[in-house]
Design an enzyme around this catalytic site. Structure first.
Site, PDB file in Angstrom:
ATOM      1  N   CYS A 114     -11.354  15.865  14.048  1.00 46.98           N
ATOM      2  CA  CYS A 114     -11.081  15.064  12.844  1.00 46.98           C
ATOM      3  C   CYS A 114     -12.248  15.123  11.870  1.00 46.98           C
ATOM      4  O   CYS A 114     -12.263  14.392  10.878  1.00 46.98           O
ATOM      5  CB  CYS A 114     -10.766  13.619  13.214  1.00 46.98           C
TER       6      CYS A 114
ATOM      7  N   CYS B 158       0.837  -1.197   0.000  1.00 45.05           N
ATOM      8  CA  CYS B 158       0.000   0.000   0.000  1.00 45.05           C
ATOM      9  C   CYS B 158       0.875   1.252   0.000  1.00 45.05           C
ATOM     10  O   CYS B 158       1.820   1.362   0.783  1.00 45.05           O
ATOM     11  CB  CYS B 158      -0.917  -0.007   1.227  1.00 45.05           C
TER      12      CYS B 158
END
Length: 485
Positions: free
Chosen positions: A440, A168
């Protein structure tokens, strides 16, 4: 114009949505299109229509005008549901995230943009290979030769179909070898992966953490069972302990039919019960279920911003009301008179206390429970203590008066859903001169800021921080002052 599923249309993209998807309109009807960018005219196929909006799949870019489109680094970026902005230049990603934070605070939070100091976003030096944590779902799939093998990766967007990925682009490079070591063990030992439909198979997820500064590694297998056999344990440990940095190997028991990744029970197979990392000068013990930011370099910048916004002189009492393992609490403690941390997760509070001892910090105290319950109780205890020692105070103080003496600064770093309403009421009763809100999610930040604004607080400073390069999420720090302070 009435739109129907599978219909192909020409669509002009004029904005990006909350997760980085392109937004276009047909006669006022909004269509969300993954991988499309503002300034582009595309050919799109309608996938789903709701009453007020729909979803479409991008088929072809017909026209492009300064959209910032780049070639994704990952070959499966479009299929994978992980990265949503790899096709957008990093400069444009930063601009999008800054705009998202500001737009939410102005539109939802009701801020007057001219009265707020908007500091520039904290950018990543290298927006690749930064994640120190990964949770890979595991399934059985046939390879090109027809052999059934365990695979791991990430879910395709809006599905539970796995896109096999071991390399990834945003995970630390060590994740590849760790993931492949577990998959090799599964294949050689004939360990079946979990099947969601039949609720059979053993390994559900491979969960990996790596400490940025110490290089310590934790591997946890989430299993659909109570244990694995002695021989399987032995071979698993043999496979993993040969990897440099291996520190902890766990099993997590999750036998429920659920999309929740981790079950409640952890079994230590090998090593110690935590890995150790640090942010700035503060070291932390991190257990498997502890919350710890996934981007260590940017986390230090984020917490440094929170510290600067708090403006501590060493005389303040600070409350950290979503303290987790004490990451922000201990970061602030060396500049404060006293820090109180509150967290509802018992394991996190245990870690927080251990972390305070680890760093020799004796002016931080941690409490387990909901802040709206812990804060009034402690206010009562402190009020009683004042009376017993002859300090200012009287037994007739009401709850609000008692709580108003508790905090100079309150810090919150809530989950994406934002602060609980009762918690916000509790903060208002505490009446701190400053609130430092680490967020967030710009939408829930704006909602909570609006509530606090109605209760006598105003936003003075805001700074966004890019913690998630190639993705649509953004962190931000917001400083609020009590108007009469």
């Amino acid at each position: 114009m009435e739109l129907k599923k599978n219909q192909e249309i020409t669509l002009k993209i004029d904005d990006l949505g909350n997760n980085g998807e392109g937004i276009g309109h047909v006669d006022g009807y909004a269509l969300f299109v993954k991988d499309a960018l503002p300034g582009e005219t595309i050919r799109a196929r309608i996938m789903k229509c709701k009453k007020k909006y729909g979803f479409a799949r991008m088929m072809e870019v017909l026209e492009c005008s300064d959209s910032g489109r780049v070639k994704p680094k990952c070959p499966v970026a479009r299929q994978c549901g992980g990265c949503t902005l790899q096709h957008l230049s990093y400069e444009k990603q930063l601009a999008y995230k800054e705009k998202k934070v500001k737009d939410c605070l102005v539109r939802i939070g009701g801020l007057d943009a001219e009265k707020v100091e908007w500091l520039p976003i904290l950018a990543m030096e290298t927006p690749w290979q930064y994640r120190n944590k990964a949770q890979f779902p595991v399934r059985m799939q046939r390879d090109d030769s027809g052999v059934l093998r365990p695979v791991a990766g990430f879910y395709a967007g809006r599905t539970h179909s796995i896109i096999p990925v071991t390399d990834c682009a945003i995970q630390h490079p060590s994740m590849k070898g760790l993931l492949e070591a577990v998959l090799t063990w599964m294949q050689e030992q004939h360990v079946p992966a979990y099947d969601e439909v039949s609720h059979r198979g053993l390994v559900r997820h491979i969960y990996i953490r790596r400490a940025y500064h110490t290089n310590q590694i934790m591997v946890c297998l989430v299993i659909n069972g109570r244990q694995i056999s002695g021989d399987l344990q032995r071979t698993l440990i043999e496979n993993l302990t040969g990897i440099q940095g291996m520190t902890s190997i766990f099993l997590n028991i999750n036998t429920e039919r659920t999309n929740v990744i981790l079950g409640k029970e952890m079994l230590l197979l090998w090593g110690q019960e935590y890995i150790e990392d640090r942010i700035g000068e503060i070291s932390y013990h991190i257990s498997p279920q502890s919350f710890y930011q996934v981007n260590p370099v940017q986390t230090e910048k984020l917490y440094q911003t929170a510290l600067e916004f708090a403006g501590l002189t060493g005389e303040e009492t600070v409350w950290d009301l979503y303290c987790g393992i004490g990451t922000i609490s201990l970061f602030l403690a060396k500049n404060a008179k006293k820090v109180y941390g509150v967290e509802i997760v018992p394991e996190a509070i245990q870690n927080a206390k251990e972390n305070a001892r680890l760093n020799g910090i004796d002016n931080a105290e941690f409490f387990c429970g909901a802040a709206e319950e812990v804060v009034p109780k402690l206010a009562e205890e402190l009020a009683v203590a004042r009376n017993l020692t002859g300090e200012e105070g009287n037994e007739a103080e009401n709850e609000t008066e008692k709580m108003a003496n508790l905090a100079d600064v309150v810090v919150v770093d809530p989950p994406r859903k934002g602060c609980d309403g009762v918690l916000l009421d509790t903060i208002v009763k505490m009446a701190p001169a400053k609130i430092v809100y680490v967020s967030c999610d710009p939408g829930t930040l704006a909602r909570d800021v609006k509530f606090l604004g109605e209760k006598g607080y105003e936003v003075r400073k805001v700074r966004a921080c890019d913690m998630f390069g190639q993705g649509g999420h953004v962190e931000s720090v917001c400083l609020l002052h009590r108007i009469d302070s």
